[in-house]
Scaffold this active site. Structure first.
Site, PDB file in Angstrom:
ATOM      1  N   ASP A   9       5.346 -18.739 -19.947  1.00  0.00           N
ATOM      2  CA  ASP A   9       6.275 -19.512 -20.132  1.00  0.00           C
ATOM      3  C   ASP A   9       7.673 -18.775 -20.425  1.00  0.00           C
ATOM      4  O   ASP A   9       7.700 -17.469 -20.109  1.00  0.00           O
ATOM      5  CB  ASP A   9       5.900 -20.202 -21.559  1.00  0.00           C
ATOM      6  CG  ASP A   9       7.161 -21.205 -22.148  1.00  0.00           C
ATOM      7  OD1 ASP A   9       7.682 -21.788 -21.475  1.00  0.00           O
ATOM      8  OD2 ASP A   9       7.572 -20.711 -23.218  1.00  0.00           O
ATOM      9  N   LEU A  10       8.812 -19.335 -20.179  1.00  0.00           N
ATOM     10  CA  LEU A  10      10.121 -18.744 -20.193  1.00  0.00           C
ATOM     11  C   LEU A  10      10.742 -18.664 -21.596  1.00  0.00           C
ATOM     12  O   LEU A  10      10.624 -17.583 -22.182  1.00  0.00           O
ATOM     13  CB  LEU A  10      10.952 -19.178 -19.097  1.00  0.00           C
ATOM     14  CG  LEU A  10      12.321 -18.590 -19.044  1.00  0.00           C
ATOM     15  CD1 LEU A  10      12.395 -17.216 -18.554  1.00  0.00           C
ATOM     16  CD2 LEU A  10      13.300 -19.420 -18.021  1.00  0.00           C
ATOM     17  N   ASP A  11      11.153 -19.814 -21.897  1.00  0.00           N
ATOM     18  CA  ASP A  11      11.852 -19.913 -23.386  1.00  0.00           C
ATOM     19  C   ASP A  11      10.833 -19.400 -24.573  1.00  0.00           C
ATOM     20  O   ASP A  11       9.939 -20.071 -24.556  1.00  0.00           O
ATOM     21  CB  ASP A  11      12.521 -21.288 -23.371  1.00  0.00           C
ATOM     22  CG  ASP A  11      13.094 -21.287 -24.613  1.00  0.00           C
ATOM     23  OD1 ASP A  11      13.540 -20.488 -25.182  1.00  0.00           O
ATOM     24  OD2 ASP A  11      13.361 -22.496 -25.235  1.00  0.00           O
ATOM     25  N   THR A  17      16.096 -18.648 -25.087  1.00  0.00           N
ATOM     26  CA  THR A  17      17.180 -19.419 -24.291  1.00  0.00           C
ATOM     27  C   THR A  17      17.435 -20.376 -25.227  1.00  0.00           C
ATOM     28  O   THR A  17      18.668 -21.342 -24.978  1.00  0.00           O
ATOM     29  CB  THR A  17      16.862 -20.031 -22.841  1.00  0.00           C
ATOM     30  OG1 THR A  17      15.439 -20.271 -22.922  1.00  0.00           O
ATOM     31  CG2 THR A  17      16.905 -19.112 -21.739  1.00  0.00           C
ATOM     32  N   LYS A  45      12.166 -28.057 -27.726  1.00  0.00           N
ATOM     33  CA  LYS A  45      11.362 -26.806 -27.054  1.00  0.00           C
ATOM     34  C   LYS A  45      10.480 -27.157 -26.115  1.00  0.00           C
ATOM     35  O   LYS A  45       9.566 -27.887 -26.595  1.00  0.00           O
ATOM     36  CB  LYS A  45      10.902 -25.887 -28.148  1.00  0.00           C
ATOM     37  CG  LYS A  45      11.932 -25.029 -28.883  1.00  0.00           C
ATOM     38  CD  LYS A  45      11.677 -23.820 -29.856  1.00  0.00           C
ATOM     39  CE  LYS A  45      12.898 -23.171 -30.201  1.00  0.00           C
ATOM     40  NZ  LYS A  45      12.326 -21.952 -31.244  1.00  0.00           N
ATOM     41  N   SER A 114       7.714 -22.737 -16.205  1.00  0.00           N
ATOM     42  CA  SER A 114       8.689 -23.260 -17.250  1.00  0.00           C
ATOM     43  C   SER A 114       9.141 -24.631 -16.798  1.00  0.00           C
ATOM     44  O   SER A 114       9.199 -24.878 -15.754  1.00  0.00           O
ATOM     45  CB  SER A 114       9.909 -22.250 -17.128  1.00  0.00           C
ATOM     46  OG  SER A 114      10.877 -22.804 -17.921  1.00  0.00           O
ATOM     47  N   ALA A 115       9.509 -25.296 -17.859  1.00  0.00           N
ATOM     48  CA  ALA A 115      10.203 -26.817 -17.580  1.00  0.00           C
ATOM     49  C   ALA A 115      11.647 -26.406 -17.227  1.00  0.00           C
ATOM     50  O   ALA A 115      12.098 -27.529 -16.751  1.00  0.00           O
ATOM     51  CB  ALA A 115      10.030 -27.532 -18.987  1.00  0.00           C
ATOM     52  N   LYS A 145       4.256 -30.114 -20.332  1.00  0.00           N
ATOM     53  CA  LYS A 145       3.120 -29.646 -21.089  1.00  0.00           C
ATOM     54  C   LYS A 145       2.947 -30.554 -22.268  1.00  0.00           C
ATOM     55  O   LYS A 145       4.133 -31.174 -22.846  1.00  0.00           O
ATOM     56  CB  LYS A 145       3.524 -28.290 -21.740  1.00  0.00           C
ATOM     57  CG  LYS A 145       3.783 -27.388 -20.527  1.00  0.00           C
ATOM     58  CD  LYS A 145       4.563 -25.972 -21.048  1.00  0.00           C
ATOM     59  CE  LYS A 145       4.834 -25.069 -19.900  1.00  0.00           C
ATOM     60  NZ  LYS A 145       5.752 -23.976 -20.348  1.00  0.00           N
ATOM     61  N   GLU A 169       2.238 -18.256 -24.149  1.00  0.00           N
ATOM     62  CA  GLU A 169       2.953 -19.482 -24.530  1.00  0.00           C
ATOM     63  C   GLU A 169       3.502 -19.251 -25.945  1.00  0.00           C
ATOM     64  O   GLU A 169       2.561 -18.633 -26.868  1.00  0.00           O
ATOM     65  CB  GLU A 169       2.136 -20.608 -24.561  1.00  0.00           C
ATOM     66  CG  GLU A 169       2.175 -21.656 -23.160  1.00  0.00           C
ATOM     67  CD  GLU A 169       3.607 -22.255 -23.255  1.00  0.00           C
ATOM     68  OE1 GLU A 169       4.303 -22.201 -24.294  1.00  0.00           O
ATOM     69  OE2 GLU A 169       4.054 -22.643 -22.287  1.00  0.00           O
ATOM     70  N   ASP A 170       4.693 -19.820 -26.415  1.00  0.00           N
ATOM     71  CA  ASP A 170       4.959 -19.892 -27.630  1.00  0.00           C
ATOM     72  C   ASP A 170       4.823 -21.278 -28.434  1.00  0.00           C
ATOM     73  O   ASP A 170       5.395 -21.409 -29.663  1.00  0.00           O
ATOM     74  CB  ASP A 170       6.433 -19.315 -27.998  1.00  0.00           C
ATOM     75  CG  ASP A 170       7.583 -20.219 -27.364  1.00  0.00           C
ATOM     76  OD1 ASP A 170       7.192 -20.784 -26.250  1.00  0.00           O
ATOM     77  OD2 ASP A 170       8.562 -20.505 -27.775  1.00  0.00           O
TER      78      ASP A 170
HETATM   79  P1  B16 Z   1      16.715 -27.187 -18.232  1.00  0.00           P
HETATM   80  P2  B16 Z   1      10.455 -23.650 -21.111  1.00  0.00           P
HETATM   81  C1  B16 Z   1      12.580 -25.328 -21.656  1.00  0.00           C
HETATM   82  O1  B16 Z   1      11.804 -24.098 -21.209  1.00  0.00           O
HETATM   83  C2  B16 Z   1      13.159 -25.418 -22.813  1.00  0.00           C
HETATM   84  O2  B16 Z   1      12.243 -25.070 -23.822  1.00  0.00           O
HETATM   85  C3  B16 Z   1      13.706 -26.792 -23.250  1.00  0.00           C
HETATM   86  O3  B16 Z   1      14.516 -26.715 -24.281  1.00  0.00           O
HETATM   87  C4  B16 Z   1      14.453 -27.283 -21.910  1.00  0.00           C
HETATM   88  O4  B16 Z   1      15.055 -28.669 -22.289  1.00  0.00           O
HETATM   89  C5  B16 Z   1      13.627 -27.412 -20.644  1.00  0.00           C
HETATM   90  O5  B16 Z   1      13.141 -25.912 -20.320  1.00  0.00           O
HETATM   91  C6  B16 Z   1      14.637 -27.831 -19.417  1.00  0.00           C
HETATM   92  O6  B16 Z   1      15.504 -26.878 -19.175  1.00  0.00           O
HETATM   93  O7  B16 Z   1      17.815 -27.882 -19.038  1.00  0.00           O
HETATM   94  O8  B16 Z   1      17.241 -25.495 -18.173  1.00  0.00           O
HETATM   95  O9  B16 Z   1      16.128 -27.647 -17.058  1.00  0.00           O
HETATM   96  O10 B16 Z   1       9.898 -23.321 -22.729  1.00  0.00           O
HETATM   97  O11 B16 Z   1       9.664 -24.569 -20.376  1.00  0.00           O
HETATM   98  O12 B16 Z   1      10.409 -22.296 -20.518  1.00  0.00           O
HETATM   99 MG    MG Z   2       8.657 -21.770 -24.632  1.00  0.00          MG
END
Ligand code: B16
Ligand code: MG
Length: 219
Positions: A9-11, A17, A45, A114-115, A145, A169-170
């Protein structure tokens, strides 16, 4: 060559982020006169951009047309990208770059799951793009997810069977997504929150790939 695939996962796993998402959403919420706190931000998140906006509108008890919502998402993202452009390597979470390098050197295939649609830019700013064999971001998946789509797609890209994939994953929903994909999960954070994961570590500082794989083989 290792038989394993690692999916990150990224964030909250590679970089924090969430604080930049918060600043950008807060600015938008202030403009809309909607109260929005750091505690509310926890609900965003791992959630997609549009779903995040919908949560904020729900907090403010507001409704908008589809076009208005698209425009607000665009505004928020423009501000977010301004922050992300200034991201520095020093913002990598402790130990994660060393861990990625160890895994890469051991022949383990590595994917991002990541999303965030901004994932490629973030990896680039952090100088770690070349450590990834595959990047699955918000432009490639439509189901959030705990749906396993993001990790199943990552495993397919890597050509690794799910039973040999380990997800880092967090978020609870991310741990569930890993399990729904038939993969093992390593929780990054506290065991009270991530207790469903096969293993929970506070972060990557002083963690070696060999130790981690050995612990996972014993669960
Ligand atoms: P974007 P992850 C997610 O990252 C964030 O946790 C979430 O807060 C954010 O809305 C989502 O990505 C979309 O991000 O606006 O940059 O497309 O935890 O899946 O790495
Ligand atoms: Mg995350």
């Amino acid at each position: 060559m290792s038989q394993y695939g690692f999916l990150f996962d990224l964030d909250g796993v590679i970089v924090d982020t969430a604080k930049y998402h918060f600043l950008a959403w807060k600015r938008l919420a202030d403009e809309l006169d909607i109260p929005f706190t750091e505690q509310d931000n926890e609900r965003l998140k791992g959630v997609s951009r549009m779903a995040s906006l919908e949560i904020i509108l729900e907090i403010g008890n507001r409704t908008m047309t589809e076009d208005e919502k698209q425009a607000l998402c665009q505004r928020k993202n423009d501000w977010y990208v301004e922050y992300i452009k200034k991201l520095e390597k020093s913002e990598l979470l402790p130990g994660v770059e060393n861990f990625l390098k160890q895994a890469h050197a051991a022949g383990i295939k590595i994917a991002l799951g990541s999303a965030s649609k901004n994932s490629p830019m973030i990896l680039d700013r952090l100088g770690i793009t070349e450590l990834f064999d595959a990047v699955v971001d918000g432009t490639r998946v439509s189901r959030a997810k705990p749906d396993p789509e993001v990790f199943v797609t990552g495993a397919e890209d890597l050509g690794i069977d799910p039973e040999y994939c380990v997800v880092f994953e967090d978020a609870v929903a991310g741990v569930q997504a890993a399990h729904n994909a038939g993969m093992k999960a390593v929780g990054i954070g506290s065991p009270e929150i991530l207790g469903q994961a096969e293993l929970v570590i506070p972060g990557f500082a002083n963690v070696t790939v060999n130790d981690l794989l050995q612990k996972l083989e014993n669960v």
